[in-house]
Design a protein around this motif. Sequence first.
Motif, PDB file in Angstrom:
ATOM      1  N   TRP A  30      -4.704   8.381   5.950  1.00 45.75           N
ATOM      2  CA  TRP A  30      -4.464   7.013   6.415  1.00 45.75           C
ATOM      3  C   TRP A  30      -3.129   7.009   7.148  1.00 45.75           C
ATOM      4  CZ3 TRP A  30       0.077   5.216   4.388  1.00 45.75           C
ATOM      5  CH2 TRP A  30       0.459   5.633   3.109  1.00 45.75           C
ATOM      6  N   SER A  71       8.232  12.893   2.978  1.00 52.21           N
ATOM      7  CA  SER A  71       9.235  11.835   3.118  1.00 52.21           C
ATOM      8  C   SER A  71       9.610  11.292   1.742  1.00 52.21           C
ATOM      9  CB  SER A  71       8.704  10.734   4.042  1.00 52.21           C
ATOM     10  OG  SER A  71       8.590  11.235   5.367  1.00 52.21           O
ATOM     11  N   ILE A  72      10.403  12.048   1.043  1.00 48.84           N
ATOM     12  CA  ILE A  72      10.744  11.806  -0.364  1.00 48.84           C
ATOM     13  C   ILE A  72      11.613  10.550  -0.522  1.00 48.84           C
ATOM     14  CG2 ILE A  72      12.646  13.479  -0.085  1.00 48.84           C
ATOM     15  CD1 ILE A  72      12.369  14.196  -3.020  1.00 48.84           C
ATOM     16  N   LYS A  73      11.306   9.822  -1.590  1.00 46.61           N
ATOM     17  CA  LYS A  73      11.947   8.520  -1.824  1.00 46.61           C
ATOM     18  C   LYS A  73      13.137   8.606  -2.788  1.00 46.61           C
ATOM     19  CE  LYS A  73       7.744   5.871  -0.978  1.00 46.61           C
ATOM     20  NZ  LYS A  73       6.713   4.977  -1.530  1.00 46.61           N
ATOM     21  N   THR A 122      14.315  13.355  -6.022  1.00 46.09           N
ATOM     22  CA  THR A 122      14.252  11.917  -6.347  1.00 46.09           C
ATOM     23  C   THR A 122      14.868  11.688  -7.713  1.00 46.09           C
ATOM     24  OG1 THR A 122      12.254  11.553  -5.043  1.00 46.09           O
ATOM     25  CG2 THR A 122      12.598  10.048  -6.875  1.00 46.09           C
ATOM     26  N   ASN A 171       9.312   1.273  -1.607  1.00 46.14           N
ATOM     27  CA  ASN A 171       9.346   2.135  -0.432  1.00 46.14           C
ATOM     28  C   ASN A 171      10.457   3.182  -0.497  1.00 46.14           C
ATOM     29  OD1 ASN A 171       8.249  -0.759   0.772  1.00 46.14           O
ATOM     30  ND2 ASN A 171       7.156   1.031   1.565  1.00 46.14           N
ATOM     31  N   GLY A 174       3.145  12.377   5.001  1.00 50.53           N
ATOM     32  CA  GLY A 174       4.048  11.441   4.328  1.00 50.53           C
ATOM     33  C   GLY A 174       4.666  11.949   3.046  1.00 50.53           C
ATOM     34  N   PHE A 175       4.021  12.891   2.360  1.00 53.14           N
ATOM     35  CA  PHE A 175       4.594  13.304   1.068  1.00 53.14           C
ATOM     36  C   PHE A 175       5.896  14.065   1.238  1.00 53.14           C
ATOM     37  CE2 PHE A 175       1.700  16.895   1.926  1.00 53.14           C
ATOM     38  CZ  PHE A 175       2.478  17.995   1.605  1.00 53.14           C
ATOM     39  N   TYR A 223       0.889  -1.175   0.000  1.00 50.11           N
ATOM     40  CA  TYR A 223       0.000   0.000   0.000  1.00 50.11           C
ATOM     41  C   TYR A 223       0.920   1.216   0.000  1.00 50.11           C
ATOM     42  CZ  TYR A 223      -4.122   2.810   1.175  1.00 50.11           C
ATOM     43  OH  TYR A 223      -5.154   3.717   1.147  1.00 50.11           O
ATOM     44  N   CYS A 224       1.286   1.667  -1.194  1.00 56.40           N
ATOM     45  CA  CYS A 224       2.353   2.665  -1.312  1.00 56.40           C
ATOM     46  C   CYS A 224       1.931   3.849  -2.175  1.00 56.40           C
ATOM     47  CB  CYS A 224       3.594   2.047  -1.964  1.00 56.40           C
ATOM     48  SG  CYS A 224       4.332   0.701  -1.028  1.00 56.40           S
ATOM     49  N   ASN A 225       2.605   4.966  -1.937  1.00 58.81           N
ATOM     50  CA  ASN A 225       2.532   6.095  -2.849  1.00 58.81           C
ATOM     51  C   ASN A 225       3.923   6.332  -3.418  1.00 58.81           C
ATOM     52  OD1 ASN A 225      -0.151   6.973  -2.827  1.00 58.81           O
ATOM     53  ND2 ASN A 225       0.127   8.182  -0.968  1.00 58.81           N
ATOM     54  N   TYR A 226       4.052   6.171  -4.722  1.00 50.53           N
ATOM     55  CA  TYR A 226       5.314   6.442  -5.413  1.00 50.53           C
ATOM     56  C   TYR A 226       4.903   6.691  -6.860  1.00 50.53           C
ATOM     57  CZ  TYR A 226      10.430   5.993  -6.111  1.00 50.53           C
ATOM     58  OH  TYR A 226      11.758   6.218  -6.388  1.00 50.53           O
ATOM     59  N   TYR A 227       4.517   7.955  -7.117  1.00 45.87           N
ATOM     60  CA  TYR A 227       3.854   8.294  -8.375  1.00 45.87           C
ATOM     61  C   TYR A 227       4.719   8.060  -9.610  1.00 45.87           C
ATOM     62  CZ  TYR A 227      -0.407  10.306  -6.343  1.00 45.87           C
ATOM     63  OH  TYR A 227      -1.612  10.490  -5.724  1.00 45.87           O
ATOM     64  N   GLU A 228       6.034   7.998  -9.446  1.00 46.32           N
ATOM     65  CA  GLU A 228       6.897   7.712 -10.592  1.00 46.32           C
ATOM     66  C   GLU A 228       6.593   6.321 -11.179  1.00 46.32           C
ATOM     67  OE1 GLU A 228       7.713   9.175  -7.819  1.00 46.32           O
ATOM     68  OE2 GLU A 228       9.457  10.483  -7.993  1.00 46.32           O
ATOM     69  N   TYR A 276      10.499  14.510  -8.596  1.00 46.13           N
ATOM     70  CA  TYR A 276       9.838  14.764  -7.312  1.00 46.13           C
ATOM     71  C   TYR A 276      10.817  15.527  -6.433  1.00 46.13           C
ATOM     72  CZ  TYR A 276       6.724  13.463  -3.364  1.00 46.13           C
ATOM     73  OH  TYR A 276       5.842  13.455  -2.312  1.00 46.13           O
ATOM     74  N   CYS A 304      -0.169   9.789   6.279  1.00 48.00           N
ATOM     75  CA  CYS A 304      -0.281  10.362   4.938  1.00 48.00           C
ATOM     76  C   CYS A 304      -1.288  11.500   4.955  1.00 48.00           C
ATOM     77  CB  CYS A 304      -0.721   9.294   3.940  1.00 48.00           C
ATOM     78  SG  CYS A 304      -0.934   9.917   2.250  1.00 48.00           S
TER      79      CYS A 304
END
Length: 303
Positions: free
Chosen positions: A125, A220-222, A156, A204, A217-218, A62-67, A175, A121
């Motif tokens: 959530w 917290s850049i990956k 990123t 992640n 959470g956004f 259950y992730c957000n990583y729009y790339e 990002y 987030c």
Amino acid sequence: MARRWTNTLTSADVTPKAAFLNRRQIMAGIGGMAGLAGIGGLPQAAQAETLEPNSWEDVTTYCNYYEFGTGKGDPAKYAGQLTTSPWSVKIDGLVDRPGDYDFQQILSEMTLEERIYRFRCVEAWSMVVPWTGFELADLLNLAGVQAGAKYVGFETLYRPSEMPGTAYRALDWPYREGLRLDEALHPLTLMATGIFGKDLPNQNGAPLRLVVPWKYGFKSIKSIVRITLTDTEPQTSWNMANAREYGFYSNVNPEVSHPRWSQATERRIGGGLFASRADTQMFNGYGDEVASLYDGMDLAKHF
Ligand code: MTE
């Protein structure tokens, strides 16, 4: 390097997930928080002791990583193709020792710790994640922050050939995120390299990502490839996309609603369909540690 946390682990202490979950050391970072919070630390630590991490499944699917796409399952599906080795991080701007820092070299210089943090987030959530990582302050010290620096910008990786989501202009790639320097140097601010005692899965944010537990959470850049010290507030992707909805600070705050939904409560991932929502805590529960960073600031205005 002087440590501000009483219990630290090295990479040699990192164990497989099952054993990790049973170890006393899982609370090591949290115990350190007692020291940080001073006299008020004990109740805080006791409260932290009850933090129950989400499952590996929750955190990695259950992730957000729009790339890699905007669906929650897209990163787990598509991020496997990302090449994360070799990897280097360019550190530039107002630093004494600018340059390309090899990820393995960085790791050899840092002290890895394990910390369980709440993660909230902006979409309302939340999860609890056991991270492995080192303090961002230690990495910045390696590069030598100059006196005029006031902010830290992050970028990123942008590699369209391996990132199918970048074919869409969901955001203005790469990002980008940013922190004020005092936020970046705060001992809670982590550069994570793992979860559950294992290397970070690509979805992640492998091989290293930011974790700022008191912010949405956004922030917290990956998969970070660049860190720039500046004297002006850096541009950030979500703020550029919609400044009315996503402020530069984005501290978790139950009293400041997102224009399209309330932030007063949150849905805990893994809680099941009928679980009741939990009350959102100011600064995501880390107020004792970080509220003083914002003394005198109107947090509704600087949201
Ligand atoms: N970093 C990059 N590069 N791209 C992203 O889309 N999403 C952010 C943040 N970092 C994002 C990112 C958002 S909205 C959240 S909630 C967290 O990553 C999600 O982290 P997780 O998938 O590890 O839970």
